[in-house]
Scaffold this motif. Structure first.
Motif, PDB file in Angstrom:
ATOM      1  N   GLU A 217       2.432 -11.396   1.078  1.00  0.00           N
ATOM      2  CA  GLU A 217       1.207 -10.831   1.643  1.00  0.00           C
ATOM      3  C   GLU A 217       1.325  -9.316   1.672  1.00  0.00           C
ATOM      4  O   GLU A 217       2.371  -8.779   2.054  1.00  0.00           O
ATOM      5  N   PRO A 218       0.275  -8.603   1.254  1.00  0.00           N
ATOM      6  CA  PRO A 218       0.326  -7.142   1.300  1.00  0.00           C
ATOM      7  C   PRO A 218       0.507  -6.648   2.735  1.00  0.00           C
ATOM      8  O   PRO A 218       0.041  -7.283   3.683  1.00  0.00           O
ATOM      9  N   GLU A 219       1.176  -5.524   2.856  1.00  0.00           N
ATOM     10  CA  GLU A 219       1.383  -4.929   4.168  1.00  0.00           C
ATOM     11  C   GLU A 219       0.427  -3.761   4.351  1.00  0.00           C
ATOM     12  O   GLU A 219       0.201  -2.975   3.438  1.00  0.00           O
ATOM     13  N   ALA A 220      -0.112  -3.662   5.564  1.00  0.00           N
ATOM     14  CA  ALA A 220      -1.029  -2.572   5.887  1.00  0.00           C
ATOM     15  C   ALA A 220      -0.273  -1.251   5.923  1.00  0.00           C
ATOM     16  O   ALA A 220       0.895  -1.211   6.324  1.00  0.00           O
TER      17      ALA A 220
ATOM     18  N   GLU B 227      -8.252   5.771   2.500  1.00  0.00           N
ATOM     19  CA  GLU B 227      -8.165   5.297   1.116  1.00  0.00           C
ATOM     20  C   GLU B 227      -7.106   4.205   0.985  1.00  0.00           C
ATOM     21  O   GLU B 227      -7.321   3.205   0.294  1.00  0.00           O
ATOM     22  N   GLU B 228      -5.961   4.418   1.636  1.00  0.00           N
ATOM     23  CA  GLU B 228      -4.900   3.411   1.602  1.00  0.00           C
ATOM     24  C   GLU B 228      -5.357   2.112   2.258  1.00  0.00           C
ATOM     25  O   GLU B 228      -5.029   1.024   1.786  1.00  0.00           O
TER      26      GLU B 228
ATOM     27  N   LEU C 178      -5.449  -7.449  -0.010  1.00  0.00           N
ATOM     28  CA  LEU C 178      -5.375  -8.584   0.901  1.00  0.00           C
ATOM     29  C   LEU C 178      -6.420  -9.634   0.532  1.00  0.00           C
ATOM     30  O   LEU C 178      -6.127 -10.837   0.515  1.00  0.00           O
ATOM     31  N   ASP C 179      -7.635  -9.207   0.218  1.00  0.00           N
ATOM     32  CA  ASP C 179      -8.673 -10.147  -0.214  1.00  0.00           C
ATOM     33  C   ASP C 179      -8.231 -10.896  -1.480  1.00  0.00           C
ATOM     34  O   ASP C 179      -8.414 -12.109  -1.578  1.00  0.00           O
TER      35      ASP C 179
END
Length: 56
Positions: free
Chosen positions: A10-13, A37-38, A46-47
């Motif tokens: 899962e991508p990290e914020a 932007e990040e 994430l989507d």
């Protein structure tokens, strides 16, 4: 994870900048602009990640 599947974490914020990182002089881009932007990029990733999970 099944055999042969690629690791897909899962991508990290991104980490928000500290308030002290903004000098308040109107820089272009400001650290807060870069953070937005990040975050936009993170939300897209994430989507996409969630969509891949739904297909499993």
């Amino acid at each position: 994870m099944r055999d042969g599947e690629a690791f897909d974490p899962e991508p990290e914020a991104p980490v928000a900048p500290e308030d002290s990182m903004c000098c308040g002089s109107g820089c272009d881009p400001c650290v807060w602009d870069l953070y937005r932007e990040e975050m936009d990029d993170y939300r897209r990733r994430l989507d996409d990640w969630r969509a891949r999970r739904e297909k499993e």
